[in-house]
Design a protein around this motif. Structure first.
Motif, short mmCIF file in Angstrom:
data_model
loop_
_atom_site.label_atom_id
_atom_site.label_comp_id
_atom_site.label_asym_id
_atom_site.label_seq_id
_atom_site.Cartn_x
_atom_site.Cartn_y
_atom_site.Cartn_z
N SER A 9 -37.85 7.77 -29.17
CA SER A 9 -36.39 7.32 -29.19
C SER A 9 -36.05 6.34 -30.49
O SER A 9 -36.60 5.33 -30.07
N TRP A 13 -34.54 -0.13 -25.97
CA TRP A 13 -34.85 -0.30 -24.80
C TRP A 13 -34.46 -1.65 -23.90
O TRP A 13 -33.44 -1.99 -23.01
N GLN A 24 -24.44 -2.95 -13.52
CA GLN A 24 -24.16 -1.50 -14.45
C GLN A 24 -25.95 -1.43 -14.45
O GLN A 24 -26.28 -0.27 -15.55
N ASN A 27 -27.09 1.72 -13.62
CA ASN A 27 -26.48 2.84 -14.69
C ASN A 27 -27.17 3.02 -16.33
O ASN A 27 -27.29 4.38 -16.37
N LEU A 28 -27.60 2.00 -16.48
CA LEU A 28 -28.70 2.03 -17.41
C LEU A 28 -30.14 2.63 -17.06
O LEU A 28 -30.73 3.63 -17.82
N VAL A 30 -29.96 5.19 -15.18
CA VAL A 30 -30.35 6.60 -14.76
C VAL A 30 -29.84 7.17 -16.58
O VAL A 30 -30.27 8.59 -15.96
N PHE A 31 -29.16 6.53 -16.88
CA PHE A 31 -29.22 7.18 -19.06
C PHE A 31 -29.87 7.16 -19.90
O PHE A 31 -30.29 7.87 -19.83
N LYS A 32 -30.87 6.14 -19.12
CA LYS A 32 -32.42 5.68 -20.23
C LYS A 32 -33.47 7.14 -19.31
O LYS A 32 -34.12 7.84 -20.20
N THR A 33 -33.14 7.70 -18.30
CA THR A 33 -34.33 8.86 -17.75
C THR A 33 -33.98 9.98 -18.28
O THR A 33 -34.67 10.86 -18.67
N MET A 34 -32.41 10.17 -18.50
CA MET A 34 -31.21 11.30 -19.63
C MET A 34 -32.46 11.61 -21.08
O MET A 34 -32.05 12.26 -21.00
N SER A 35 -31.59 10.21 -21.27
CA SER A 35 -32.22 10.46 -22.47
C SER A 35 -33.96 10.16 -22.82
O SER A 35 -33.68 11.30 -23.25
N TYR A 38 -34.09 14.32 -22.61
CA TYR A 38 -34.09 15.33 -23.29
C TYR A 38 -35.22 15.10 -24.74
O TYR A 38 -35.23 16.21 -25.39
#
Length: 171
Positions: A9, A13, A24, A27-28, A30-35, A38
């Protein structure tokens, strides 16, 4: 095919987390987990498709021409890599933001210099507890009491300053 292989990546982060408001942070996360998910799925696959042993299939598939047809189709297969349409926009925006930052820094430095001058002039004054009314008038002509040009009496309301009207008596 991909123009470059993603090895890890490129997002910092920790630096991003410092800039995200506390409300927030979930939300960050969750976004890091999804990234990360992927990235793991990308790294789980090989960079290039596997090489097939076409000679093995030629010997073992009895239908004539079928292997040649599949080989031709397999080698012609090109998985399109999405065109990069946003990097130029991001770089232009980054350049604009950097210019705004430089401009803000220059303006801030000029404001700081002006404030430093004001601080120096205030420090050069007599302490307020040692000033006379004349010293105060000389130091702050716009704020000092000027009985000639701006007479004002307590209480400093417009109603009380009108000397033509009789005052109501207070008992």
């Amino acid at each position: 095919m991909a123009s470059r292989r993603i090895a890890q990546s490129s997002v910092n982060w920790a630096a991003l987390a410092e800039r995200v408001p506390p409300s927030q942070k979930p939300n960050l996360a969750v976004f890091k987990t999804m990234s990360d998910k992927y990235l793991r799925s990308v790294l789980a696959n090989p960079e290039n498709p596997p090489k097939l042993d076409w000679a093995y299939y030629q010997k073992n598939v009895p239908i004539a021409g079928m292997v040649d047809k599949f080989q031709k189709a397999y080698e012609a297969l090109q998985i399109p890599y999405p065109a990069d349409t946003v990097t130029a926009q991001i770089e232009a925006q980054e350049k604009q933001v950097k210019e705004e930052i430089v401009k803000f820094i220059k303006e801030s430095e000029s404001r700081i210099a002006e404030h430093q001058k004001q601080i120096a002039s205030l420090r050069a004054l007599l302490p307020f507890d040692q000033m006379t009314m004349e010293d105060y008038r000389d130091a702050f002509p716009d704020q000092a009491l000027d009985l000639q040009n701006r007479p004002s009496f307590w209480p400093h309301t417009p109603e009380e300053q009108d000397l033509t009207q009789p005052k109501a008596e207070h008992h």
